[in-house]
Design an enzyme around this catalytic site. Sequence first.
Site, PDB file in Angstrom:
ATOM      1  N   ILE A  92       4.208   6.185  -7.127  1.00 27.55           N
ATOM      2  CA  ILE A  92       3.819   7.299  -6.264  1.00 27.55           C
ATOM      3  C   ILE A  92       2.317   7.473  -6.427  1.00 27.55           C
ATOM      4  O   ILE A  92       1.819   7.521  -7.555  1.00 27.55           O
ATOM      5  CB  ILE A  92       4.569   8.583  -6.678  1.00 27.55           C
ATOM      6  CG1 ILE A  92       6.058   8.416  -6.373  1.00 27.55           C
ATOM      7  CG2 ILE A  92       3.992   9.805  -5.977  1.00 27.55           C
ATOM      8  CD1 ILE A  92       6.929   9.499  -6.965  1.00 27.55           C
ATOM      9  N   HIS A 109       7.682   0.756   4.700  1.00 29.46           N
ATOM     10  CA  HIS A 109       8.940   1.281   4.151  1.00 29.46           C
ATOM     11  C   HIS A 109      10.101   0.675   4.926  1.00 29.46           C
ATOM     12  O   HIS A 109      10.052   0.609   6.164  1.00 29.46           O
ATOM     13  CB  HIS A 109       8.939   2.806   4.273  1.00 29.46           C
ATOM     14  CG  HIS A 109      10.155   3.436   3.678  1.00 29.46           C
ATOM     15  ND1 HIS A 109      10.311   3.597   2.309  1.00 29.46           N
ATOM     16  CD2 HIS A 109      11.290   3.920   4.251  1.00 29.46           C
ATOM     17  CE1 HIS A 109      11.482   4.168   2.079  1.00 29.46           C
ATOM     18  NE2 HIS A 109      12.097   4.365   3.233  1.00 29.46           N
TER      19      HIS A 109
HETATM   20  C1  GRF Z   1       9.629  -4.290   0.999  1.00 29.76           C
HETATM   21  O1  GRF Z   1      10.948  -4.165   1.450  1.00 29.76           O
HETATM   22  C2  GRF Z   1       8.908  -3.008   1.218  1.00 29.76           C
HETATM   23  O2  GRF Z   1       9.294  -2.361   2.388  1.00 29.76           O
HETATM   24  C3  GRF Z   1       9.348  -2.234   0.013  1.00 29.76           C
HETATM   25  O3  GRF Z   1       9.350  -3.173  -1.036  1.00 29.76           O
HETATM   26  C4  GRF Z   1       9.555  -4.456  -0.505  1.00 29.76           C
HETATM   27  C5  GRF Z   1       8.404  -5.312  -0.921  1.00 29.76           C
HETATM   28  O4  GRF Z   1       8.607  -6.642  -0.751  1.00 29.76           O
HETATM   29  N1  GRF Z   1       8.554  -1.058  -0.183  1.00 29.76           N
HETATM   30  P1  GRF Z   1       7.424  -7.671  -1.040  1.00 29.76           P
HETATM   31  O5  GRF Z   1       6.941  -7.450  -2.475  1.00 29.76           O
HETATM   32  O6  GRF Z   1       6.337  -7.465  -0.036  1.00 29.76           O
HETATM   33  O7  GRF Z   1       8.082  -9.019  -0.910  1.00 29.76           O
END
Ligand code: GRF
Length: 218
Positions: A92, A109
């Site tokens: 956060i 997200h």
């Molecule tokens: C993604 O699903 C993103 O939305 C979430 O964490 C994941 C990250 O994946 N917050 P990466 O590390 O970019 O492969």
Amino acid sequence: MMRLGVLASGSGSNLQAILDACAQGRIAAKVSAMICNVPGARALERAKAANVPAILLPHGAHPLREEYDARLVEELRRHDVNLVCLAGFMRIVTPVLLRAFPERVLNIHPSLLPAFPGMHAVRQALAAGVRISGCTVHLVDEGTDSGPIVVQAAVPVLDGDSEETLAARILVQEHRAYPRAIDLVASGRATAAGRKVSVRATVGDPARTIASPPLDDG
Ligand code: GRF
């Protein structure tokens, strides 16, 4: 040219999509620094492979979030970053970071916000029984996944989906949506006014619809 600072904690597949989009000239930006809070995360290797400074900044050394964010700001400034992209950064962030980069912190997200903010968004979507989910790129404000929305992409939820299969379908769209959002912000075509982001871009066919199940077959 916009100088990006990408913050990641894990695999870094969104980081990779951003690096690729920059390398291919699809966005007028370069990744000036990648900061990771988890030792051994694959994101670090991806940055190094692209000759981008890969900075490991474990959060354990800074028990206060504000203190950690002050270190982040220091590193980002040292690399002249002017747009911060949270890409699977499992922390956060505090006003210390947000005030240093006003309206210049993006996050991705894995849900169609404002539905399912916070942890386990894909699990939440499955539990709620929605037929369509997707991903959202938004400007970060002081709430959790609550800032103004820049880009969203939708995918169907299929019968029999598990958290893994739905997350994988969403991730494919994340890799398209994030570079697109960065391009819109970096080129000044996306501007925030209060809760809303207005976008000067091609609209496409406004009648085009995604539905799950499809609306027009038996
Ligand atoms: C993604 O699903 C993103 O939305 C979430 O964490 C994941 C990250 O994946 N917050 P990466 O590390 O970019 O492969």
